[in-house]
Enzyme design. Structure first.
Site, PDB file in Angstrom:
ATOM      1  N   CYS A 164      90.477 -23.843 -48.029  1.00 24.91           N
ATOM      2  CA  CYS A 164      90.056 -23.823 -46.693  1.00 24.91           C
ATOM      3  C   CYS A 164      88.587 -24.094 -46.464  1.00 24.91           C
ATOM      4  CB  CYS A 164      90.386 -22.667 -45.639  1.00 24.91           C
ATOM      5  SG  CYS A 164      89.278 -21.376 -46.150  1.00 24.91           S
TER       6      CYS A 164
ATOM      7  N   GLY B  11      83.939  10.717 -40.326  1.00 24.64           N
ATOM      8  CA  GLY B  11      83.927  10.713 -41.855  1.00 24.64           C
ATOM      9  C   GLY B  11      84.230  11.937 -42.328  1.00 24.64           C
TER      10      GLY B  11
ATOM     11  N   CYS C 160      86.157 -21.309 -51.231  1.00 23.53           N
ATOM     12  CA  CYS C 160      87.511 -21.323 -51.104  1.00 23.53           C
ATOM     13  C   CYS C 160      88.155 -22.826 -51.345  1.00 23.53           C
ATOM     14  CB  CYS C 160      88.005 -20.734 -49.706  1.00 23.53           C
ATOM     15  SG  CYS C 160      89.936 -20.945 -49.669  1.00 23.53           S
TER      16      CYS C 160
ATOM     17  N   CYS D  80      90.830 -17.661 -50.770  1.00 24.20           N
ATOM     18  CA  CYS D  80      90.641 -16.610 -49.944  1.00 24.20           C
ATOM     19  C   CYS D  80      91.467 -15.566 -49.915  1.00 24.20           C
ATOM     20  CB  CYS D  80      90.719 -16.865 -48.494  1.00 24.20           C
ATOM     21  SG  CYS D  80      89.461 -17.926 -47.699  1.00 24.20           S
TER      22      CYS D  80
ATOM     23  N   CYS E   7      92.491 -17.678 -43.968  1.00 30.88           N
ATOM     24  CA  CYS E   7      92.438 -19.020 -44.663  1.00 30.88           C
ATOM     25  C   CYS E   7      93.295 -20.004 -43.971  1.00 30.88           C
ATOM     26  CB  CYS E   7      93.031 -18.695 -46.148  1.00 30.88           C
ATOM     27  SG  CYS E   7      92.596 -20.221 -47.209  1.00 30.88           S
TER      28      CYS E   7
END
Lengths: 258, 304, 233
Positions: B254, B42, B251, B276, B282
């Protein structure tokens, strides 16, 4: 009555090149006491205040502070981390211009809550409640909690600054000309508030001012500075009613009364 | 000639260019920075950002990180907003093919090295994979504190209260934390970090991820990292906990109800569908037989 | 034999006016005084004799150059000359009260709060302090409707009575009174005389400056004549 002083400044010296801003300044401050530093422009009073707060480096001297746990820390030689932590918790600093002491782009509530968030408070509801309480204490309408300080009057900004500082119940608050530039009625309101809050919370205060009326109202003790030196010190009424030093006499006699 | 150099020679790089475009010393400098970043999760490590053949703001930081870690045996995937076929993704992928000759893929599962702009793949990553994020502004405190000297001190002293002030303000003004992307997180319990402009939805994916996550900011000249299986916690309030986005529908192609959806406007009568954002995810679902309300059954498409 | 509360020994005070070329004005020379509990000593003499100066010196407001002023505080004599500020403040809070000639008005603070303040400063509960203040204000004939108003716009006599109420609110073992009845009419003067006398009988040691002959006669147990620069003990 054997109480230890909260703050002990020893032989503080600060120069800017060849310009002496503070020469050999020493004093003590006890809990709940208000110390006024008076003098005219260039006397070194603001420099002294900033040096004590650790915002300026000093040439020599000590600023011995007794923390809430009883430990004596020399703020001059303390680490950045220590000093910054103290300044956010046990100390407060009220700036002359509220915009220097506030986050102008954040709401009043955020300004008041910041110090609490900095020490780990993470409950939004509680933070907001605390902010509301403090707004009431400094006589700002609670409806304005989400307003930006930009939309506040000068006096309100100053009161917000005070709330922002007092929220962590500091033991010392430093104030640099807190009433500077405010209208007299606004000034009166602010002084009244300061007087009451100082008494209620037993805060020790160092207030720098060029206004002897403010000093008379707020301070128990005074130090008169001239060209970097403390020329006279004592109880406020002693200095203002029976000034010994020539400069103090000059200051006192120059004040207009109404 | 060392065996490493030999392996470089065997892949077809464009004439006159070093493997990966950057010279070896630059790559070593970058790797040092990356190692330091991995050692301090970080923490933003400054590095000597190089001129890349595209302007700042187009992923030069991500590309430098990729160039530093890519090897002849890597299989590279490049996505932009989740898609493999946008202009930027295509350009960057082609660049690396020319500069390294490595194999590429659109399948998250097959990739060893993934460079991404603004999304984390839906398919969970595993050990051995590296995800490289493109970062515009690395400093999470930048909008609150413009001074670099001050932000460095704040990171050093863990003075992160002001970040909560911003979140407080969001709740006060909007009723909820309105940060929708590039959410501030606390990494390994120590450093405050920006995730890069990935949606809030993707933020939980950084936590305890088996892959190595690297972040490169070219213009700002900073690299940071989240090593595998690192604690990454989004900032929030006790009474306003972190929440990801939700959509009113699944979606349309899909039928996925667990991926980040893009809204597609169909006509000028307000018709819309949600699809998606992650094209690979997808596609895989459709290949496996899942259907959404708008899709025809999936057909094999010719490889690119 | 009553306890000695104030002992002034060989006090000397000179004002040096730096703004006028540093001329020195001696006001007190070799002044001595002893005041016991239950006494009311009135300083008596012409203007310039140093009466106010002596009173203010006892209060620690003026700082003498020579001599001592021993105030019996918590049972021991404490020299207020040169005492550190905290000590002076403590003496003023618990032992030494001072009714000045003019009320110092603080903006926005109401009359009742001004009067109650000395008790509050001692840590008394707010309820009790305000009740006591109310009693005194009533006794001094200040109408209740004025209690919440800041006294800045009140008449001289009203301000004087508020000042007196403030001075008598907390029970000080020692009281200093500077012209307590100066602006008052007959009736109010009598009330104040009663207050002073009651306090004295309770054992308060009092030092007063009073020009009005009747009042002086009514409250004084011992007169201390003073002359300009130099005083007979």
């Amino acid at each position: 009555m054997i109480e230890m002083p909260l703050l002990s400044v020893e032989s503080l010296n600060k120069t800017f090149g060849r310009q002496v801003a503070c020469r050999d300044v020493s004093f003590e401050l006890w809990p709940g006491e208000v110390l006024g530093i008076v003098g005219e422009s260039g006397s070194g009073k603001s420099t002294l205040l900033n040096a004590i707060a650790g915002r300026l480096s000093v040439d020599s001297g000590k600023v011995l502070y007794r923390t809430a746990t009883g430990q004596i820390t020399d703020l001059i030689s303390a680490s950045d981390a220590q000093r910054r932590h103290l300044m956010r918790t046990e100390w407060g600093f009220v700036q002359q211009h509220a915009r220097d002491g506030l986050r102008m782009g954040f709401s009043a509530g955020a300004n008041i809550g910041e110090r609490l968030m900095a020490i780990g408070q993470k409950h939004y509801g509680n933070l907001r409640d605390t902010a509301l309480d403090w707004m009431q204490a400094v006589e700002i309408s609670p409806e304005r909690i989400d307003d930006l300080p930009r939309t506040f009057s000068g006096g309100m900004q100053q009161r917000l600054q005070i709330a922002r500082n007092l929220v962590t119940h500091p033991r010392i608050v430093l104030m640099d000309e807190p009433t500077g530039g405010l209208d007299v009625s606004v000034q009166a309101r602010l002084l009244d508030l300061l007087r009451r809050l100082v008494q209620e919370h037993n805060v020790a205060v160092i207030v720098v001012t060029h206004d002897l009326g403010v000093a008379r109202l707020l301070a128990h003790r005074l130090m008169v500075m001239r060209r970097g030196e403390v020329v006279e010190a004592g109880l406020t009424d002693q200095l203002l009613d029976d000034p010994q030093h020539a400069y103090t006499q000059l200051l006192v006699s120059s004040v207009l009364s109404v | 000639m060392s065996s490493l150099q030999q392996s470089y020679q065997t892949t077809a790089t464009l004439d006159g260019y070093n493997f990966g475009f950057l010279d070896e010393q630059t790559k070593r400098m970058l790797r040092r920075a990356i190692l330091k970043a991995v050692a301090i999760p970080g923490y933003q490590v400054p590095f000597g950002s190089r001129e890349m053949p595209l302007p700042y703001g187009w992923g030069t930081g991500g590309m430098q990180v990729t160039a530093a870690v890519i090897g002849g045996n890597d299989i590279l995937k490049v996505i932009d907003q989740g898609a493999d076929d946008t202009t930027n993704a295509v350009s960057i992928r082609r660049f690396f093919v020319r500069m390294t000759g490595v194999a590429t893929t659109e399948k998250t599962r097959e990739a060893t090295l993934i460079q991404t702009r603004h999304r984390v793949p839906e398919t969970p990553l595993s050990e051995g994979q590296i995800l490289v994020y493109q970062v515009p502004i690395p400093e999470p405190l930048r909008w609150l504190e413009p001074r670099e000297t001050e932000t460095r001190k704040m990171h050093a002293l863990s003075e992160y209260g002001v970040m909560h002030v911003k979140l407080y303000e969001d709740i006060a003004q909007h009723g909820h934390i309105s940060t929708a992307y590039d959410y501030p997180v606390l990494v390994n319990g120590r450093y405050l970090m920006r995730c890069s402009p990935i949606p809030k939805f993707d933020t939980p994916k950084l936590h305890m991820n088996g892959a190595l996550q690297l972040f490169g900011a070219g213009r700002e000249k900073r690299i940071y990292a989240v090593p595998p299986y690192t604690d990454v916690k989004p900032l929030d309030f006790e009474d306003h906990p972190f929440e990801i986005e939700r959509w009113p529908e699944d979606c349309a192609l899909c039928g996925a109800g667990d991926s980040f959806l893009d809204e597609v406007i169909l006509d000028d009568r307000g018709g819309r569908m949600f699809v998606c954002s992650d094209t690979d995810y997808c596609g895989e679902r459709r290949a496996a037989g899942h259907v959404g309300k708008m899709s025809a059954p999936y057909k094999e498409e010719a490889a690119e | 034999m009553s306890q000695e509360m104030i002992r002034v020994e060989n006090l000397g005070k000179t004002f040096t006016l730096h703004l006028r070329g540093g001329i020195a004005l001696p006001v007190l020379r070799d002044t001595s005084l002893s005041v016991a509990a239950g006494e009311c000593v009135t300083l008596h003499g012409p203007s310039g004799a140093g009466k106010s100066t002596l009173l203010r010196s006892i209060y620690g407001n003026y700082r003498p150059q020579q001599g001592r002023i021993l105030i019996t505080h918590d049972g021991h004599p404490t020299d207020i000359v040169g005492a550190i500020p905290r000590v002076v403040l403590d003496i003023r809070r618990r032992t030494l009260g001072y009714v000045t000639q003019f009320l110092r008005v603080i903006p926005r603070v109401g009359t009742l709060d001004i009067v109650a303040e000395p008790l509050l400063a001692r840590g008394a509960p707010a309820e009790h302090a305000r009740t006591r203040a109310a009693e005194l204000l009533s006794r001094l004939q200040i109408p209740e409707k004025m209690w919440n108003l800041p006294p800045a716009t009140f008449s001289g006599g009203e301000q004087q009575r508020i000042n007196i109420a403030r001075g008598f609110c907390a029970d000080y073992p020692i009281l200093l009174l500077d012209e307590p009845t100066a602006s008052l009419d007959d009736r109010n003067r009598k009330i104040v005389i009663e207050l002073v006398d009651d306090a004295r009988r309770r054992g308060t040691a009092i030092v007063a400056i009073v020009h009005d002959a009747d009042t002086r006669a009514a409250i004084t147990t011992r007169l201390l004549p003073m002359e300009a620069v130099g005083v007979a003990a």
